[in-house]
Design an enzyme around this catalytic site. Sequence first.
Site, mmCIF file in Angstrom:
data_model
loop_
_atom_site.group_PDB
_atom_site.id
_atom_site.type_symbol
_atom_site.label_atom_id
_atom_site.label_comp_id
_atom_site.label_asym_id
_atom_site.label_seq_id
_atom_site.Cartn_x
_atom_site.Cartn_y
_atom_site.Cartn_z
ATOM 1 N N TRP A 101 0.489 7.447 0.813
ATOM 2 C CA TRP A 101 0.115 8.441 1.820
ATOM 3 C C TRP A 101 1.301 8.817 2.703
ATOM 4 C CZ3 TRP A 101 -3.657 10.522 -0.302
ATOM 5 C CH2 TRP A 101 -4.620 9.768 -0.974
ATOM 6 N N ASP A 171 -0.506 7.205 11.117
ATOM 7 C CA ASP A 171 -1.763 7.380 10.379
ATOM 8 C C ASP A 171 -2.415 5.996 10.337
ATOM 9 O OD1 ASP A 171 -3.751 7.472 8.447
ATOM 10 O OD2 ASP A 171 -2.522 8.453 6.917
ATOM 11 N N LYS A 195 -13.143 5.546 6.278
ATOM 12 C CA LYS A 195 -12.840 4.190 5.826
ATOM 13 C C LYS A 195 -13.465 3.141 6.728
ATOM 14 C CE LYS A 195 -8.530 5.804 3.805
ATOM 15 N NZ LYS A 195 -8.838 5.517 2.406
#
Length: 360
Positions: A101, A171, A195
């Site tokens: 990511w 993030d 999540k």
Amino acid sequence: MSRVYNFSAGPAVLPEEVLKEAAAEMLDYNGTGMSVMEMSHRSKAFEEIITAAEQDLRDLMNIPDNYKVLFLQGGASQQFAMIPMNLMKKKEADYIVTGQWAKKAAKEAAKYGKVNVVASSEDKTFSYIPDCSDLPISENADYVYICENNTIYGTKFKELPNTKGKTLVADVSSCFLSEPVDVTKYGVIYGGVQKNIGPAGVVIVIIREDLITEDVLPGTPTMLQYKTHADVGSLYNTPPAYGIYICGKVFKWLKKMGGLEVMKERNEKKAKVLYDYLDQSKLFKGTVVPKDRSLMNVPFVTGDKDLDAKFVKEAKEAGFENLKGHRTVGGMRASIYNAMPYEGVVALVEFMKKFEEENL
């Protein structure tokens, strides 16, 4: 009704209590005679939902008054573009690449300016966090970017990088609200909620007010300017109302459980059960350097692809769902977010012990 133990990396397990509450309110929320799914985002009822959700999040994280909380859409991936569009004033930024990511975020940011990869763990398949105590931070960097917990590879920054005074952007999608954080150390903290907080469709951005300006890159769409959303309390357009409502319920659940200090203790206890077993198992082994292990995502392998596949299949039959590793790395991965009960991890380890006895 039988509930499985859901080890999915996201969308992931939610607190059963929250799901039951939402089910009870599905047809009639708080005497309105309608579902939250049906109500206007301009209504008093929804205004109360979003206001309470923001306040509860502020309470949980001790978010200072000079930070805005934004409930946005587009997932964490849209932030890969939104961050440089809004923050790249000098057209340069430093990225620490510790997984897929962060790598994607760096690639996206390179469309808008110069991206310097100042540290990376790609040389060892992202199985560790590089030393970030003395990085070659660029003089012109507008910010330093990290993905704090790597969902796919199971690593976590235990210490934040030394950004040498530059704004830190993180993030935190897969470690959001798993432990206390000092918000003041960041310029921007953001994460997709699917999540560890709520259903897919909401991304929460916590951003310091001085970073919210009209001075954005030319051509930045109105919808991708932080100021657009900050000025109107995340109600510029129709927000993901139902998702925000569920997030709000999860915040209340977290407060009821005792807050983030308690969640950290619970998460450490759960992770220890699994890591302790992996460290002494003759069949399974963890793939991450011990000091960099995530409390949320635990990847492991047998070293034999066929045996991995057999384990995932038999685990599913036994009621342990979504243990297959990410397609880029294979093996297995157990995501043990806040809502995963301790009993679920204990049951998984018991199943792994049985599988080991039968397959060694």
